[in-house]
Design a protein around this motif. Structure first.
Motif, short mmCIF file in Angstrom:
data_model
loop_
_atom_site.label_atom_id
_atom_site.label_comp_id
_atom_site.label_asym_id
_atom_site.label_seq_id
_atom_site.Cartn_x
_atom_site.Cartn_y
_atom_site.Cartn_z
N GLU A 13 0.83 -1.21 0.00
CA GLU A 13 0.00 0.00 0.00
C GLU A 13 0.86 1.26 0.00
N GLU A 14 1.96 1.23 0.72
CA GLU A 14 2.88 2.36 0.73
C GLU A 14 3.48 2.57 -0.67
N PHE A 15 3.84 1.46 -1.30
CA PHE A 15 4.40 1.53 -2.65
C PHE A 15 3.38 2.12 -3.63
N TYR A 16 2.15 1.62 -3.60
CA TYR A 16 1.14 2.10 -4.55
C TYR A 16 0.77 3.55 -4.29
N SER A 17 0.77 3.98 -3.05
CA SER A 17 0.50 5.37 -2.73
C SER A 17 1.59 6.27 -3.32
N SER A 18 2.84 5.85 -3.17
CA SER A 18 3.97 6.59 -3.74
C SER A 18 3.90 6.60 -5.27
N LEU A 19 3.55 5.47 -5.86
CA LEU A 19 3.42 5.37 -7.31
C LEU A 19 2.35 6.35 -7.81
N LYS A 20 1.22 6.40 -7.12
CA LYS A 20 0.14 7.30 -7.54
C LYS A 20 0.61 8.75 -7.52
N GLU A 21 1.33 9.14 -6.46
CA GLU A 21 1.85 10.50 -6.38
C GLU A 21 2.78 10.81 -7.55
N LYS A 22 3.67 9.88 -7.87
CA LYS A 22 4.61 10.08 -8.97
C LYS A 22 3.89 10.17 -10.31
N LEU A 23 2.90 9.32 -10.49
CA LEU A 23 2.13 9.35 -11.74
C LEU A 23 1.43 10.69 -11.92
N GLU A 24 0.79 11.16 -10.85
CA GLU A 24 0.07 12.43 -10.93
C GLU A 24 1.02 13.60 -11.18
N GLY A 25 2.25 13.49 -10.70
CA GLY A 25 3.22 14.56 -10.88
C GLY A 25 3.88 14.58 -12.25
N HIS A 26 3.91 13.43 -12.93
CA HIS A 26 4.65 13.33 -14.19
C HIS A 26 3.79 13.05 -15.42
N HIS A 27 2.51 12.84 -15.24
CA HIS A 27 1.65 12.51 -16.38
C HIS A 27 0.45 13.46 -16.43
N ASP A 28 -0.05 13.63 -17.64
CA ASP A 28 -1.21 14.48 -17.86
C ASP A 28 -2.36 13.58 -18.33
N PHE A 29 -3.08 13.02 -17.37
CA PHE A 29 -4.16 12.09 -17.69
C PHE A 29 -5.38 12.83 -18.17
N PRO A 30 -6.23 12.23 -19.02
CA PRO A 30 -6.11 10.88 -19.60
C PRO A 30 -5.04 10.85 -20.70
N GLU A 31 -4.40 9.67 -20.83
CA GLU A 31 -3.35 9.49 -21.83
C GLU A 31 -3.03 8.02 -22.03
N ASP A 32 -2.21 7.75 -23.04
CA ASP A 32 -1.69 6.40 -23.23
C ASP A 32 -0.58 6.18 -22.22
N LYS A 57 -8.85 0.25 -23.96
CA LYS A 57 -8.26 0.28 -25.30
C LYS A 57 -6.74 0.14 -25.16
N PHE A 58 -6.16 -0.90 -25.81
CA PHE A 58 -4.72 -1.09 -25.69
C PHE A 58 -4.12 -1.74 -26.93
N THR A 59 -2.82 -1.54 -27.08
CA THR A 59 -2.03 -2.25 -28.09
C THR A 59 -0.92 -2.97 -27.34
N LEU A 60 -0.43 -4.04 -27.93
CA LEU A 60 0.58 -4.80 -27.21
C LEU A 60 1.71 -5.24 -28.11
N LEU A 80 -7.47 6.67 -17.83
CA LEU A 80 -8.12 7.93 -17.48
C LEU A 80 -7.40 8.71 -16.39
N ASP A 81 -6.79 7.97 -15.44
CA ASP A 81 -6.14 8.66 -14.33
C ASP A 81 -5.14 7.72 -13.64
N ALA A 82 -4.43 8.27 -12.65
CA ALA A 82 -3.42 7.51 -11.91
C ALA A 82 -4.06 6.35 -11.16
N ASP A 83 -5.28 6.53 -10.67
CA ASP A 83 -5.96 5.45 -9.95
C ASP A 83 -6.14 4.22 -10.85
#
Length: 101
Positions: A13-32, A57-60, A80-83
Motif C-alpha cells: 500500500e505504501e508503494f502504490y501510494s507513492s506510485l500514484k503521487e509520482k504518476l500524478e506529478g509526471h503525467h497528464d491524464f487521460p493518456e496512453d 483500449k490497448f495495443t501490445l 483515465l487517471d493515476a488510480d
C-alpha cells in the motif's frame, strides 16, 4: 510480490501510494500509458494479463527471451487517471510469476 524487490517501501500500500503521487506529478491524464511486464513464457499467463485490460483500449507487443524461458510484455493502454494505472498494476501483481517494471 515482485514489484517490491529492491524498493524502499516495505508494504504494497505504501508503494502504490507513492506510485500514484509520482504518476500524478509526471503525467497528464487521460493518456496512453506503457505497462511493462516480464512473465514466464506461458500463454495462460498472457491471457490472465489480457483479462486485466478487458474494457481498456490497448495495443501490445511481446518478445520472447533468447532462450524462450521468459516473455517481455509491453501494453500501451489508454488510461483515465493515476488510480486506473494503480488498479491495473495491483491486478497484474496477483498473477503468479509476473514481474512488474
Amino acid at each position: 510480490m515482485d514489484i517490491l524487490q529492491g524498493n524502499q517501501h516495505s508494504n504494497p500500500e505504501e508503494f502504490y501510494s507513492s506510485l500514484k503521487e509520482k504518476l500524478e506529478g509526471h503525467h497528464d491524464f487521460p493518456e496512453d500509458y506503457l505497462f511493462k511486464f516480464i512473465i514466464p513464457t506461458d500463454q495462460a499467463k498472457l491471457t490472465e494479463i489480457y483479462k486485466v485490460f478487458d474494457g481498456v483500449k490497448f495495443t501490445l507487443g511481446n518478445r520472447e527471451s533468447k532462450n524462450g524461458k521468459y516473455t517481455a510484455c509491453n501494453i500501451n493502454a489508454f488510461v483515465l487517471d493515476a488510480d486506473q494505472v494503480v488498479t491495473i498494476y495491483k491486478e497484474v501483481a496477483k498473477i503468479e510469476g509476473v514481474i512488474l517494471l
